[in-house]
Write a protein that holds these residues in place. Structure first.
Motif, mmCIF file in Angstrom:
data_model
loop_
_atom_site.group_PDB
_atom_site.id
_atom_site.type_symbol
_atom_site.label_atom_id
_atom_site.label_comp_id
_atom_site.label_asym_id
_atom_site.label_seq_id
_atom_site.Cartn_x
_atom_site.Cartn_y
_atom_site.Cartn_z
ATOM 1 N N PRO A 131 0.816 -1.228 0.000
ATOM 2 C CA PRO A 131 0.000 0.000 0.000
ATOM 3 C C PRO A 131 0.842 1.267 0.000
ATOM 4 N N GLY A 132 2.002 1.237 0.647
ATOM 5 C CA GLY A 132 2.848 2.417 0.669
ATOM 6 C C GLY A 132 3.392 2.774 -0.698
ATOM 7 N N VAL A 133 3.902 1.771 -1.419
ATOM 8 C CA VAL A 133 4.484 2.021 -2.739
ATOM 9 C C VAL A 133 3.412 2.406 -3.750
ATOM 10 N N ILE A 134 2.275 1.723 -3.728
ATOM 11 C CA ILE A 134 1.189 2.039 -4.668
ATOM 12 C C ILE A 134 0.676 3.452 -4.437
ATOM 13 N N SER A 135 0.519 3.856 -3.183
ATOM 14 C CA SER A 135 0.006 5.203 -2.883
ATOM 15 C C SER A 135 0.969 6.287 -3.321
ATOM 16 N N LYS A 136 2.273 5.987 -3.326
ATOM 17 C CA LYS A 136 3.253 6.967 -3.771
ATOM 18 C C LYS A 136 3.312 7.076 -5.294
ATOM 19 N N THR A 137 2.876 6.016 -5.973
ATOM 20 C CA THR A 137 3.002 5.973 -7.432
ATOM 21 C C THR A 137 1.709 6.370 -8.136
ATOM 22 N N TYR A 138 0.584 5.947 -7.592
ATOM 23 C CA TYR A 138 -0.717 6.216 -8.194
ATOM 24 C C TYR A 138 -1.537 7.115 -7.270
ATOM 25 N N ARG A 139 -2.603 7.667 -7.791
ATOM 26 C CA ARG A 139 -3.491 8.517 -6.997
ATOM 27 C C ARG A 139 -4.422 7.632 -6.172
ATOM 28 N N VAL A 140 -3.853 7.060 -5.144
ATOM 29 C CA VAL A 140 -4.585 6.197 -4.222
ATOM 30 C C VAL A 140 -4.372 6.733 -2.817
ATOM 31 N N GLY A 141 -5.441 6.774 -2.033
ATOM 32 C CA GLY A 141 -5.346 7.270 -0.673
ATOM 33 C C GLY A 141 -4.440 6.419 0.193
#
Length: 370
Positions: A222-232
């Motif tokens: 979740p940390g990496v995805i949130s930094k890469t995409y517009r995800v909360g």
């Protein structure tokens, strides 16, 4: 034509039928004891048996998706490994390719969304894993440019391949259809298998001296995805869903990490980490770790956070009905549990395809965008 193509299956069935008819029709002519007749009978029987075996095998693979491609079937890896630069802006993610979504208008991301194949590196766990990210159409529309979307991690069973989540269980297609009619909100799907240290089945636990799989799913992903995409980044932005082993992992991660995931869905899940030759020694003799990997024990002995959990089973065809009912009975506030119990349905893709639309609708209702 691909291994999972319906045309391949239809041709295999047609060939088997034609060879069977030919065997019945030609058998009287080959009833003599001459070498030519004997070889003819052997040849027809052999060809018919091979065709029948191929048809049955393709039908089984179409239903259960043991193999996603010819290369997968014959053990040939066509794609090369990717180097993930763990110092490049702290993003720890490489996009390998983009694909059209398997829905109408698939060539236009603002209409159909887009699927990206990525390699994700875990800064805390040290695990690198490939995955597919489905971005919904709204992600590409100007009016949503400032929106941070909710995300769902989607897991296969063991051993599983991530392609099965797209081709066999139809997660992107189902999410697109549900959002289009307003039954769910647009969500980002991160699709991968729980086997992030292949071929070992790590059961999504942090193995002493081994792969830190729980850390990878609970913190790194979740940390990496949130930094890469517009995800909360908050727990209300994240859910996790899986089938079989992936279902166990989804429930385990959501139950143990309510500060990261607001909801978890276990389709045909079991509730205690498997220990067999595929897992090796997961706990190194540490009873506390073994207990924690038992979800029934966790519910009885550990504080229950604000986890929303959904479990599924069937009254006929599934082996986890009684354990699912026990799991439900042990959930206490502030945690919450829901269930889908079918009248009949086995431990297979056909059953999960019947549950996924309702499960995604339930999951969407417990997540939020910002």
């Amino acid at each position: 034509m691909g291994l999972t193509s319906r045309k391949v299956l239809a041709l295999a069935i047609l060939l088997a039928v034609l060879l069977f008819v030919a065997t019945v029709w030609l058998w009287p002519r080959l009833s003599r004891r001459t070498p030519r007749a004997v070889f003819g009978r052997v040849g027809l029987l052999f060809a018919t048996q091979v065709a029948l075996f191929a048809a049955v095998g393709l039908a089984a693979n179409s239903s259960f998706l043991f193999y996603g491609s010819w290369a997968d079937l014959f053990g040939r890896q066509q794609s090369l490994g990717a180097v993930v630069d763990h110092s490049a802006g702290g993003r720890h993610l490489t996009v390998m390719e983009t694909r059209r979504a398997p829905v109408p208008g698939g060539t236009r991301p603002s209409v159909a969304g887009q699927i990206q194949k990525i390699v994700l590196g875990g800064p805390e766990s040290g695990i690198d894993s490939s995955a597919y990210v489905y971005l919904p159409p709204e992600y590409f529309r100007p009016q949503f440019a400032r929106r941070h979307f909710p995300a769902a991690v989607v897991l296969t069973g063991y051993p599983g391949i991530a392609d099965n989540l797209i081709k066999g269980l139809n997660y992107p297609t189902t999410a697109w259809q549900l959002a289009k009619v307003g039954k769910t909100q647009p969500m980002v799907l991160v699709m991968l298998r729980p086997t992030v240290a292949p071929p070992r089945d790590t059961e999504c636990v942090d193995i002493p001296g081994g792969p830190l799989t729980e850390t990878f799913f609970a913190r790194d992903l979740p940390g990496v995805i949130s930094k890469t995409y517009r995800v909360g980044t908050g727990p209300r932005h994240w859910g996790i869903i899986g089938n079989s082993t992936g279902g166990y992992c989804a429930l385990k991660i959501a139950l143990h990490h309510p500060d990261r995931y607001a909801a978890g869905v276990g389709l045909s899940a079991y509730y205690k980490a498997a220990e067999d030759p595929t897992t090796g020694d997961l706990f190194q003799g540490r009873k506390a770790l073994r207990n924690r990997a038992d979800l029934m024990w966790s519910l009885d002995h550990l504080p229950q956070g604000r986890s929303s959990l959904l479990v599924t089973s069937s009254r006929s065809g599934e082996g986890n009905l009684r354990s699912t009912e026990r799991f439900i009975s042990k959930v206490r506030a502030p945690a919450h549990v829901s269930s889908i119990i079918l009248d009949s349905g086995g431990h297979n893709f056909n059953t999960w395809r019947r549950e996924i639309p309702s499960a995604l609708e339930w999951l969407s209702g417990r997540l939020s965008a910002e």
